[in-house]
Motif scaffolding. Sequence first.
Motif, PDB file in Angstrom:
ATOM      1  N   UNK A 143       0.115   0.861   3.530  1.00  0.00           N
ATOM      2  CA  UNK A 143      -0.904   1.229   4.141  1.00  0.00           C
ATOM      3  C   UNK A 143      -0.704   1.555   5.509  1.00  0.00           C
ATOM      4  N   UNK A 144       0.265   1.149   6.054  1.00  0.00           N
ATOM      5  CA  UNK A 144       0.888   1.847   7.409  1.00  0.00           C
ATOM      6  C   UNK A 144       1.339   3.040   7.538  1.00  0.00           C
ATOM      7  N   UNK A 145       0.910   3.887   8.359  1.00  0.00           N
ATOM      8  CA  UNK A 145       1.450   5.231   8.498  1.00  0.00           C
ATOM      9  C   UNK A 145       2.465   5.405   9.372  1.00  0.00           C
ATOM     10  N   UNK A 146       3.458   5.046   9.080  1.00  0.00           N
ATOM     11  CA  UNK A 146       4.892   4.800  10.340  1.00  0.00           C
ATOM     12  C   UNK A 146       4.477   3.779  11.159  1.00  0.00           C
ATOM     13  N   UNK A 147       5.210   3.892  12.257  1.00  0.00           N
ATOM     14  CA  UNK A 147       5.176   2.846  13.128  1.00  0.00           C
ATOM     15  C   UNK A 147       3.961   2.995  14.263  1.00  0.00           C
ATOM     16  N   UNK A 148       3.168   4.089  14.129  1.00  0.00           N
ATOM     17  CA  UNK A 148       1.894   4.303  15.030  1.00  0.00           C
ATOM     18  C   UNK A 148       0.730   3.529  14.676  1.00  0.00           C
ATOM     19  N   UNK A 149       0.626   3.002  13.286  1.00  0.00           N
ATOM     20  CA  UNK A 149      -0.642   2.227  13.013  1.00  0.00           C
ATOM     21  C   UNK A 149      -0.147   0.888  13.191  1.00  0.00           C
ATOM     22  N   UNK A 150      -0.865  -0.032  13.852  1.00  0.00           N
ATOM     23  CA  UNK A 150      -0.473  -1.310  13.974  1.00  0.00           C
ATOM     24  C   UNK A 150      -0.894  -2.102  12.839  1.00  0.00           C
ATOM     25  N   UNK A 151      -0.536  -3.195  12.711  1.00  0.00           N
ATOM     26  CA  UNK A 151      -0.922  -4.203  11.641  1.00  0.00           C
ATOM     27  C   UNK A 151      -2.241  -4.467  11.621  1.00  0.00           C
ATOM     28  N   UNK A 152      -3.146  -4.625  12.602  1.00  0.00           N
ATOM     29  CA  UNK A 152      -4.368  -4.926  13.003  1.00  0.00           C
ATOM     30  C   UNK A 152      -5.167  -3.620  12.150  1.00  0.00           C
ATOM     31  N   UNK A 153      -4.714  -2.553  12.565  1.00  0.00           N
ATOM     32  CA  UNK A 153      -5.300  -1.288  11.963  1.00  0.00           C
ATOM     33  C   UNK A 153      -5.002  -1.047  10.458  1.00  0.00           C
TER      34      UNK A 153
END
Length: 340
Positions: A168-178
């Motif tokens: 789900x996470x888009x690279x390092x920019x998205x946090x786990x909360x997002x």
Amino acid sequence: MELEQLRSKLETIFGKKVTAQKDHGEAVRGEAFAAAGATLVVHGELTSSERKLVELLLEDGARPEPKPGGGGTDDERLAAALATWIMERLEQGDHDADLPESFARWPMLAGSKVPLLVYGDYPERLPSSSYADLKKLLKTFFEAEVALIPLHNKMWLILADASLLSEEREGEEESIEEALSALASGLQDMAASEWVGECHVATTYPFSPAGSLVHTVATLRETIELGRNFRLSSNIHLPWELRLETLLDAVPKRAKNRFLEGVLRRAEPSFDPEMLQTLEAFFTENCNVSDTAKRLYIHRNTLLYRLDKFKQETGMDVRDFEHAVLVRLALLLYKVTKRK
């Protein structure tokens, strides 16, 4: 299923000695269950939820072998028995209970899981889809097998593999909360349109079911309750966004009313939907006048007029930090005191 298969299966699930007695006159030492014209005895004590699990597995005397990670009848029965155990622990306030070995052996609970709690917001019992159909629907959404545990007719616990978050996470920019918020939002959209209709979804950080399943369910249940009370415009509820609400919820009702009256004074008559919407937007936009006006699609001067009107009636200028904090707290309390 053959008697020996039933006996062996129970030994595997419970990790306890199980014997088959065909002579009904024999003395029984342990928990006895009728099966295939004989008596199966589980040596040692069982909890009420474990007894229910045995009864479910022995029902009709014939059940297929469970498939690791897959659906099937045994998955449904394990989920039902686990739901009974969870609800028993919640009712007793035993939130730190360790998962019994009989459930810990279920492959669907192995490893780190993302918990999601779905609450159907409808007055009557919803015509239920079959467990198998719901599992298929969830498998399509998550593109993977998940554990589905029906806690009661309005609430379902879903445990998805934590590896889904990395997808789900888009690279390092998205946090786990997002990533968690996006996952919960997608599930809520799907559930609302194809499953339960109007519903709420709560989620929290990945965890190990073996050590903190009941605690996690308690947290998610409290999160949905707080979200439904305090965040009336949202159906996605996240514990890290409800810390202030958690604190306020513990305040005695009398103290809530006293604080509310002290801050708002005679403003309640002017607390119409327009004013509430204006203040909510103002706080959402971090008290920025220009951004709030854009969010509400109104002229900046119109917003300033509304804020000045609120100041005249309450003595509270929300453009002042201290006053903004007090009014923000008052708004939260207003939702749970004046709207009940």
